[in-house]
Design a protein around this motif. Structure first.
Motif, PDB file in Angstrom:
ATOM      1  N   GLU A 158       0.819  -1.222   0.000  1.00  0.00           N
ATOM      2  CA  GLU A 158       0.000   0.000   0.000  1.00  0.00           C
ATOM      3  C   GLU A 158       0.847   1.263   0.000  1.00  0.00           C
ATOM      4  OE1 GLU A 158      -0.334  -2.478   2.290  1.00  0.00           O
ATOM      5  OE2 GLU A 158      -2.005  -3.461   1.231  1.00  0.00           O
ATOM      6  N   MET A 159       2.124   1.135   0.331  1.00  0.00           N
ATOM      7  CA  MET A 159       2.967   2.322   0.472  1.00  0.00           C
ATOM      8  C   MET A 159       3.521   2.832  -0.852  1.00  0.00           C
ATOM      9  SD  MET A 159       5.141   1.379   3.879  1.00  0.00           S
ATOM     10  CE  MET A 159       4.356   1.116   5.468  1.00  0.00           C
ATOM     11  N   TYR A 160       3.554   1.986  -1.875  1.00  0.00           N
ATOM     12  CA  TYR A 160       4.119   2.399  -3.159  1.00  0.00           C
ATOM     13  C   TYR A 160       3.461   1.615  -4.286  1.00  0.00           C
ATOM     14  CZ  TYR A 160       6.808  -1.958  -3.183  1.00  0.00           C
ATOM     15  OH  TYR A 160       7.172  -3.279  -3.196  1.00  0.00           O
ATOM     16  N   THR A 161       3.566   2.156  -5.502  1.00  0.00           N
ATOM     17  CA  THR A 161       2.979   1.516  -6.679  1.00  0.00           C
ATOM     18  C   THR A 161       4.033   1.409  -7.773  1.00  0.00           C
ATOM     19  OG1 THR A 161       0.819   2.469  -6.173  1.00  0.00           O
ATOM     20  CG2 THR A 161       1.138   1.643  -8.399  1.00  0.00           C
ATOM     21  N   ILE A 162       4.099   0.256  -8.427  1.00  0.00           N
ATOM     22  CA  ILE A 162       5.011   0.043  -9.549  1.00  0.00           C
ATOM     23  C   ILE A 162       4.198   0.206 -10.831  1.00  0.00           C
ATOM     24  CG2 ILE A 162       6.609  -1.533 -10.678  1.00  0.00           C
ATOM     25  CD1 ILE A 162       6.843  -2.980  -7.925  1.00  0.00           C
ATOM     26  N   LYS A 163       4.542   1.212 -11.627  1.00  0.00           N
ATOM     27  CA  LYS A 163       3.785   1.520 -12.839  1.00  0.00           C
ATOM     28  C   LYS A 163       4.589   1.134 -14.073  1.00  0.00           C
ATOM     29  CE  LYS A 163       1.208   5.236 -10.577  1.00  0.00           C
ATOM     30  NZ  LYS A 163       0.685   6.612 -10.673  1.00  0.00           N
ATOM     31  N   LEU A 164       3.918   0.454 -15.015  1.00  0.00           N
ATOM     32  CA  LEU A 164       4.586  -0.079 -16.194  1.00  0.00           C
ATOM     33  C   LEU A 164       3.992   0.482 -17.476  1.00  0.00           C
ATOM     34  CD1 LEU A 164       4.232  -2.584 -13.947  1.00  0.00           C
ATOM     35  CD2 LEU A 164       5.535  -3.798 -15.665  1.00  0.00           C
ATOM     36  N   ASN A 165       4.839   0.594 -18.469  1.00  0.00           N
ATOM     37  CA  ASN A 165       4.404   1.003 -19.803  1.00  0.00           C
ATOM     38  C   ASN A 165       5.392   0.415 -20.809  1.00  0.00           C
ATOM     39  OD1 ASN A 165       2.822   2.258 -21.742  1.00  0.00           O
ATOM     40  ND2 ASN A 165       3.789   4.257 -21.521  1.00  0.00           N
ATOM     41  N   SER A 166       5.191   0.700 -22.093  1.00  0.00           N
ATOM     42  CA  SER A 166       6.095   0.238 -23.138  1.00  0.00           C
ATOM     43  C   SER A 166       6.500   1.404 -24.024  1.00  0.00           C
ATOM     44  CB  SER A 166       5.435  -0.848 -23.988  1.00  0.00           C
ATOM     45  OG  SER A 166       6.156  -1.050 -25.189  1.00  0.00           O
ATOM     46  N   ARG A 167       7.800   1.666 -24.113  1.00  0.00           N
ATOM     47  CA  ARG A 167       8.286   2.712 -25.003  1.00  0.00           C
ATOM     48  C   ARG A 167       8.078   2.315 -26.471  1.00  0.00           C
ATOM     49  NH1 ARG A 167      11.811   6.900 -23.149  1.00  0.00           N
ATOM     50  NH2 ARG A 167      12.066   7.381 -25.343  1.00  0.00           N
ATOM     51  N   LYS A 168       8.192   1.017 -26.785  1.00  0.00           N
ATOM     52  CA  LYS A 168       7.962   0.560 -28.155  1.00  0.00           C
ATOM     53  C   LYS A 168       6.516   0.841 -28.567  1.00  0.00           C
ATOM     54  CE  LYS A 168       9.790  -3.330 -29.558  1.00  0.00           C
ATOM     55  NZ  LYS A 168      10.046  -4.799 -29.756  1.00  0.00           N
ATOM     56  N   PHE A 169       5.586   0.568 -27.634  1.00  0.00           N
ATOM     57  CA  PHE A 169       4.176   0.840 -27.915  1.00  0.00           C
ATOM     58  C   PHE A 169       3.949   2.335 -28.104  1.00  0.00           C
ATOM     59  CE2 PHE A 169       0.112   2.129 -25.882  1.00  0.00           C
ATOM     60  CZ  PHE A 169      -0.753   1.662 -26.863  1.00  0.00           C
ATOM     61  N   MET A 170       4.530   3.146 -27.230  1.00  0.00           N
ATOM     62  CA  MET A 170       4.334   4.591 -27.329  1.00  0.00           C
ATOM     63  C   MET A 170       4.983   5.162 -28.590  1.00  0.00           C
ATOM     64  SD  MET A 170       2.312   5.386 -24.978  1.00  0.00           S
ATOM     65  CE  MET A 170       2.368   7.158 -25.258  1.00  0.00           C
ATOM     66  N   ASP A 171       6.111   4.593 -29.012  1.00  0.00           N
ATOM     67  CA  ASP A 171       6.717   5.022 -30.273  1.00  0.00           C
ATOM     68  C   ASP A 171       5.771   4.725 -31.437  1.00  0.00           C
ATOM     69  OD1 ASP A 171       8.965   5.941 -28.995  1.00  0.00           O
ATOM     70  OD2 ASP A 171      10.179   4.161 -29.416  1.00  0.00           O
ATOM     71  N   TYR A 172       5.116   3.558 -31.367  1.00  0.00           N
ATOM     72  CA  TYR A 172       4.138   3.197 -32.402  1.00  0.00           C
ATOM     73  C   TYR A 172       2.949   4.165 -32.389  1.00  0.00           C
ATOM     74  CZ  TYR A 172       0.404   0.647 -34.757  1.00  0.00           C
ATOM     75  OH  TYR A 172      -0.636   0.305 -35.581  1.00  0.00           O
ATOM     76  N   VAL A 261       3.110  -9.849  -6.220  1.00  0.00           N
ATOM     77  CA  VAL A 261       3.367  -8.424  -6.386  1.00  0.00           C
ATOM     78  C   VAL A 261       2.045  -7.776  -6.795  1.00  0.00           C
ATOM     79  CG1 VAL A 261       4.771  -6.663  -7.529  1.00  0.00           C
ATOM     80  CG2 VAL A 261       5.732  -8.934  -7.079  1.00  0.00           C
ATOM     81  N   LYS A 262       1.296  -7.302  -5.817  1.00  0.00           N
ATOM     82  CA  LYS A 262      -0.084  -6.850  -6.036  1.00  0.00           C
ATOM     83  C   LYS A 262      -0.191  -5.356  -6.350  1.00  0.00           C
ATOM     84  CE  LYS A 262      -1.749 -10.949  -4.898  1.00  0.00           C
ATOM     85  NZ  LYS A 262      -2.418 -11.822  -5.893  1.00  0.00           N
ATOM     86  N   ASN A 263       0.915  -4.643  -6.310  1.00  0.00           N
ATOM     87  CA  ASN A 263       0.856  -3.185  -6.484  1.00  0.00           C
ATOM     88  C   ASN A 263       1.465  -2.729  -7.800  1.00  0.00           C
ATOM     89  OD1 ASN A 263       3.391  -3.971  -5.626  1.00  0.00           O
ATOM     90  ND2 ASN A 263       3.747  -2.153  -4.384  1.00  0.00           N
ATOM     91  N   ALA A 264       1.474  -3.616  -8.807  1.00  0.00           N
ATOM     92  CA  ALA A 264       1.957  -3.263 -10.139  1.00  0.00           C
ATOM     93  C   ALA A 264       0.764  -2.980 -11.045  1.00  0.00           C
ATOM     94  CB  ALA A 264       2.808  -4.384 -10.723  1.00  0.00           C
ATOM     95  N   GLU A 265       0.873  -1.923 -11.861  1.00  0.00           N
ATOM     96  CA  GLU A 265      -0.238  -1.557 -12.729  1.00  0.00           C
ATOM     97  C   GLU A 265       0.270  -0.848 -13.983  1.00  0.00           C
ATOM     98  OE1 GLU A 265      -1.583   2.770 -10.935  1.00  0.00           O
ATOM     99  OE2 GLU A 265      -2.349   0.970  -9.920  1.00  0.00           O
ATOM    100  N   PHE A 266      -0.574  -0.815 -15.006  1.00  0.00           N
ATOM    101  CA  PHE A 266      -0.265  -0.131 -16.256  1.00  0.00           C
ATOM    102  C   PHE A 266      -0.457   1.373 -16.088  1.00  0.00           C
ATOM    103  CE2 PHE A 266      -2.226   1.588 -20.238  1.00  0.00           C
ATOM    104  CZ  PHE A 266      -1.082   1.572 -21.030  1.00  0.00           C
ATOM    105  N   ASP A 267       0.475   2.164 -16.646  1.00  0.00           N
ATOM    106  CA  ASP A 267       0.331   3.615 -16.675  1.00  0.00           C
ATOM    107  C   ASP A 267       0.918   4.111 -17.987  1.00  0.00           C
ATOM    108  OD1 ASP A 267       0.551   6.401 -16.428  1.00  0.00           O
ATOM    109  OD2 ASP A 267       0.781   6.295 -14.261  1.00  0.00           O
TER     110      ASP A 267
END
Length: 430
Positions: A158-172, A261-267
């Motif tokens: 609950e103290m922190y969140t791991i946010k994930l994205n893709s640079r390859k996707f964003m380049d597309y 790892v329950k605090n990982a999410e897409f951003d």
């Protein structure tokens, strides 16, 4: 001329109490990394300036680094990050190393910028990299290490969140989907990275200013803003949901959830500032409302070692700085009370210095850290010295104690006193 007692702007002095905190951080970092089979490496703090120019630009070198000409007329730069350096090291022994290669380091880094909360000109940073794994199992392992480190410091999900994205996707998205040109894509990538640090209307205006009239007419701005409004992977436009990197993110997030790892999410707004990232990137954010900011992050940077004339390698890495981590630990009250490494202070009564040193040598041989008072002051003053140093135990040594072999050990924190022989002392101070 009166000299200043202050350190150079943007740096810190480390008094013993500060050094204890640093040793604690480094100790946890090393323990967790090595538990995953990672090996420690290091390298010189100076690098040829061309190493940073290869994936940067002259403006960054001129304005954000400590760069100078040495006596051999060579341009050198104090390292600003470890990724170019570790790439150089791996490239130097490309054919000799056993892959997957798991390395970590804790270098001090220098960047010439305006000091502010969470950012100094000099800091220490944990760098963790895995070379030779092309699938998302590499990202999965590194995020597990992040989770392991945070857990070792006592942090809950609950103290922190791991946010994930893709640079390859964003380049597309920026190129094929929205239709922006190369120079615009670079500007937009850096702008998106700062999206949450400015009013949304200001962000939209800046995007609009980057777009050409023809692009605005074709709906490029609306397409980009629609993508950036997605809160989850399911919110992305339907025609983007089957993109390869999006499927990889789905697989990765599912695996993290299964591993606890329950605090990982897409951003979709996570971009990471460096241009060398090639696909999945991630950042950890502090959920403390008083420090709601990105703490550290990393991602995949396949191919960087090819700049050194060798075959490229798939690579994933992350960096975790000591400044932002310490703020996180203090903000969540996770930083323990760290006491002196000295287990006992030998307070002397009378002329017993030689006997006290013999006793100290015996205790050190048994693995104890002990200090012998050399001040010659009264017993009460010696107690005050120990207390000021943060040493919890005082061992009283006088002629009678040396003769009988029975010593008084006093805990300054609790006030408890014990009469112990040498064996008892070894047990009590261990």
């Amino acid at each position: 001329m009166k000299l200043s007692t202050q350190p150079y702007k943007g740096t810190r002095d480390f008094y013993p109490e500060d050094k204890r905190v640093q040793k604690y951080l480094f100790g946890v970092w090393r323990q967790v990394c090595e538990s995953f089979g990672y090996e420690e490496y290091d390298a010189p703090i100076l690098e040829p300036t061309e190493l940073y120019l290869s994936k940067g630009n002259q403006e960054i070198i001129d304005e954000q680094t400590y760069t100078f000409e040495d006596r051999g007329k060579r341009s050198v730069t104090m390292r600003t990050e470890m990724t170019p350096t570790v790439s150089r090291l791996v490239a130097g022994r490309r054919q000799e190393l056993a892959y997957p290669l798991r390395w970590y380091s804790i270098p001090n880094l220098w960047r010439y910028e305006r000091p502010q909360k969470g950012r100094l000109r000099e800091h220490w940073q944990l760098n963790v990299d895995i070379f030779g794994v092309s699938g998302t199992s590499a990202e999965l392992e590194l995020i597990q290490i992040v989770d392991g480190i945070m857990g070792a410091f006592g942090a809950s999900a609950e103290m922190y969140t791991i946010k994930l994205n893709s640079r390859k996707f964003m380049d597309y998205v920026l190129s094929d989907y929205a239709g922006f040109e190369a120079k615009q894509r670079l500007e937009l990538a850096r702008l998106i990275d700062r999206l949450k640090k400015m009013p949304y209307d200001e962000f939209v205006a800046k995007v609009d200013a980057i777009a050409t009239p023809a692009q605005r007419k074709d709906g490029a701005v609306e397409k980009l803003l629609t993508v950036l409004s997605a809160k989850t992977l399911k919110d992305l436009p339907k025609d983007l949901q089957s993109y390869a990197s999006i499927n990889e993110l789905k697989v990765l997030l599912s695996a993290l959830d299964q591993l606890g790892v329950k605090n990982a999410e897409f951003d979709v707004t996570v971009m990471r500032g460096f241009d060398y990232y090639t696909d999945i990137v991630f950042e950890a954010f502090d959920n403390n409302p008083d420090n709601n900011r990105s703490m550290f992050g990393g991602g995949r940077y396949d191919g960087l070692i090819s700049l050194f004339g060798v075959e490229p390698l798939p690579t994933v890495g992350f960096g975790m700085g000591d400044v932002t981590l310490t703020e996180f630990l203090r903000g969540h009250r996770l930083l323990p009370d760290l006491v002196s490494e000295t287990a006992a202070y030998l307070a002397l009564v009378g002329d017993v210095h030689t006997g006290a040193q013999k006793l100290a040598a015996e205790l050190r041989k048994a693995g104890m850290n002990v200090a012998v008072d050399l001040s010659g002051r009264k017993l009460g003053d010696q107690f005050k010295i120990a207390e000021k140093k943060g040493i919890q135990n005082v061992l009283i040594v006088g002629e009678n104690e040396l003769k009988t072999g029975q010593f008084t050990l006093k805990n300054l924190k609790t006030g408890k006193e014990q009469k112990l022989d040498v064996k008892g002392l070894e047990k009590a101070l261990s």
